[in-house]
Write an enzyme that holds these catalytic residues in place. Structure first.
Site, PDB file in Angstrom:
ATOM      1  CG  HIS A   1       6.538  78.494  69.422  1.00  0.00           C
ATOM      2  ND1 HIS A   1       6.346  78.979  68.146  1.00  0.00           N
ATOM      3  CD2 HIS A   1       6.815  77.169  69.267  1.00  0.00           C
ATOM      4  CE1 HIS A   1       6.497  78.013  67.272  1.00  0.00           C
ATOM      5  NE2 HIS A   1       6.793  76.893  67.927  1.00  0.00           N
TER       6      HIS A   1
ATOM      7  CG  HIS B   1       6.585  72.107  70.056  1.00  0.00           C
ATOM      8  ND1 HIS B   1       5.456  71.822  69.340  1.00  0.00           N
ATOM      9  CD2 HIS B   1       7.140  73.201  69.478  1.00  0.00           C
ATOM     10  CE1 HIS B   1       5.326  72.701  68.349  1.00  0.00           C
ATOM     11  NE2 HIS B   1       6.334  73.549  68.414  1.00  0.00           N
TER      12      HIS B   1
ATOM     13  CG  HIS C   1       3.767  75.566  64.413  1.00  0.00           C
ATOM     14  ND1 HIS C   1       3.048  75.462  65.563  1.00  0.00           N
ATOM     15  CD2 HIS C   1       5.067  75.343  64.752  1.00  0.00           C
ATOM     16  CE1 HIS C   1       3.878  75.179  66.567  1.00  0.00           C
ATOM     17  NE2 HIS C   1       5.113  75.097  66.099  1.00  0.00           N
TER      18      HIS C   1
ATOM     19  CD  GLU D   1       9.142  75.839  61.698  1.00  0.00           C
ATOM     20  OE1 GLU D   1       8.083  75.176  61.646  1.00  0.00           O
ATOM     21  OE2 GLU D   1      10.113  75.527  62.440  1.00  0.00           O
TER      22      GLU D   1
ATOM     23  CG  ASP E   1      10.070  75.607  67.968  1.00  0.00           C
ATOM     24  OD1 ASP E   1       8.953  75.162  68.273  1.00  0.00           O
ATOM     25  OD2 ASP E   1      10.495  75.618  66.792  1.00  0.00           O
TER      26      ASP E   1
HETATM   27  N1  HPA Z   1       7.451  73.283  63.603  1.00  0.00           N
HETATM   28  C1  HPA Z   1       6.519  72.368  63.384  1.00  0.00           C
HETATM   29  N2  HPA Z   1       6.273  71.375  64.209  1.00  0.00           N
HETATM   30  C2  HPA Z   1       6.989  71.270  65.309  1.00  0.00           C
HETATM   31  C3  HPA Z   1       7.994  72.177  65.603  1.00  0.00           C
HETATM   32  C4  HPA Z   1       8.223  73.244  64.701  1.00  0.00           C
HETATM   33  O1  HPA Z   1       9.095  74.130  64.875  1.00  0.00           O
HETATM   34  N3  HPA Z   1       8.546  71.781  66.777  1.00  0.00           N
HETATM   35  C5  HPA Z   1       7.868  70.681  67.183  1.00  0.00           C
HETATM   36  N4  HPA Z   1       6.935  70.376  66.300  1.00  0.00           N
HETATM   37 ZN    ZN Z   2       6.976  75.017  67.179  1.00  0.00          ZN
END
Ligand code: HPA
Ligand code: ZN
Length: 350
Positions: free
Chosen positions: A22, A24, A202, A205, A283
């Protein structure tokens, strides 16, 4: 005794092979590199220096982070920019003994500014291939749809990505979660699976457990990114455990975006003890203050994780990956061997 190998959890964490599932790639954009690339592309950043950028990194929730994250990505224009971004991340995590990465990229953040998808994919891919040879890091690419944009735009992005199918393993869903439920993207994910992509999303969260159910049942995901709000639904916890559906959990991110007030309140340990396949990830490390080992170390300290639990997280990272079974087992055998040395070192300390 401090000269013994594995005399602290820190040395154990450092020694363990790990997979990051995970990450980005746009979230690994360090301010220093942002300045270099901005200058090279003749773009003026709205900050005088690196320190000013770092001072802007105070977030109250996911959206307050995304606004800054998308602004930072604006300086990425050409293939070498995506290569440099990805290579910087890979050389950094090689130091953390990360051996495999499954990285997200957000094509729409770039194509909507006129950047050709070819440049985005080729730049990232060139760095990934180099890492395999020079750093011993294997990889997969995951194309994420931005859920704050329309289903039609996601479908268009999928169509544009089809010529690059051999380089992309899965599609995912990211960006603003609240009010953008996974079920909206069912048709896009159906088309993606039909084209041969695996799926992740996702969910849970900031969004409710219902979004996790939708990702599982409607998007047919292989794993859930974040997913920490599953703890509000006992039936969901049982389902995730029974079906071995992994969660890619990102503790430092969760604290920075106020999903949990602090690390000691994070539910990672509880979820592990409930038998879920939990993995630990960074992340957006340039924004959230820590790469892989920092996430491992701070979480281990705050939640008082045992050496067994730390080892379990490392093993889970390969179990949950899209690697072939034999490659997973190779890494896991190495983890077992390291744990054995750790235990021997402990018994000689006791
Ligand atoms: N959540 C949703 N979108 C995202 C995240 C995240 O933690 N990080 C980068 N884009
Ligand atoms: Zn993410």
């Amino acid at each position: 005794m401090s000269t013994l190998p594995f005399s602290s959890l820190e040395t154990l964490i450092q020694a363990l092979p790990k997979a990051e599932l995970h990450i980005h790639i746009e979230g690994s954009f360090e301010p220093e590199l942002m300045f270099v690339i901005a200058q090279r592309n003749g773009i003026k950043l709205p900050y005088p220096d690196v320190k000013a950028i770092e001072q802007a990194y105070h977030f109250s929730d996911l959206q307050s982070f995304l606004d800054i994250y998308y602004a930072g990505a604006q300086v990425l224009l050409k293939e070498p920019d995506f290569y440099d971004l990805t290579w910087a991340y890979l050389t950094r995590v090689a130091q953390d003994n990360v051996r495999h990465v499954e990285l997200f990229f957000d094509p729409q953040t770039h194509t909507d500014r006129g950047v050709p998808l070819l440049d985005v994919i080729e730049g990232i891919y060139r760095a990934l291939k180099q890492a395999e040879v020079e750093l011993g890091i294997t990889s997969r690419m995951i194309l994420c749809f931005l859920r704050h944009l329309s289903v039609e735009q996601a479908m268009e992005t999928l169509q544009k990505a089809l010529p690059f199918k051999d380089k992309i393993t899965a599609v995912g869903l990211d960006s603003s979660e609240k009010g953008n439920p996974p079920e909206q993207f069912k048709a896009v994910f159906d088309a993606a699976r039909l084209a041969g992509f695996l799926t992740v999303a996702h969910a849970g969260e900031e969004g409710p457990p219902e979004y996790i159910w939708q990702a599982l049942e409607q998007l047919k995901v292989s794993r859930i990114d974040h997913g920490v709000r599953c703890d509000e639904d006992p039936k969901l916890i049982r389902h995730l455990a029974q079906h071995n559906i992994p969660l890619t959990v990102c503790p430092l991110s969760n604290v920075k975006l106020r999903v949990f007030e602090n690390l000691s309140q994070h539910n990672l340990k509880t979820l592990l003890e409930e038998g879920l396949c939990i993995t630990l990830n960074s992340d957006d490390p340039a924004y959230f203050g820590g790469y892989m080992n920092q996430n491992f170390l701070e979480t281990s300290k705050a939640l008082d994780l045992s050496a067994e639990q730390i080892v379990q997280l490392a093993k889970n990272s390969f179990t949950a990956s899209f690697l072939k079974e034999e490659e997973k087992r190779k890494h896991q055998r190495e983890i077992d061997a390291i744990f054995q040395v750790w235990e021997e070192a402990q018994s000689s300390i006791d």
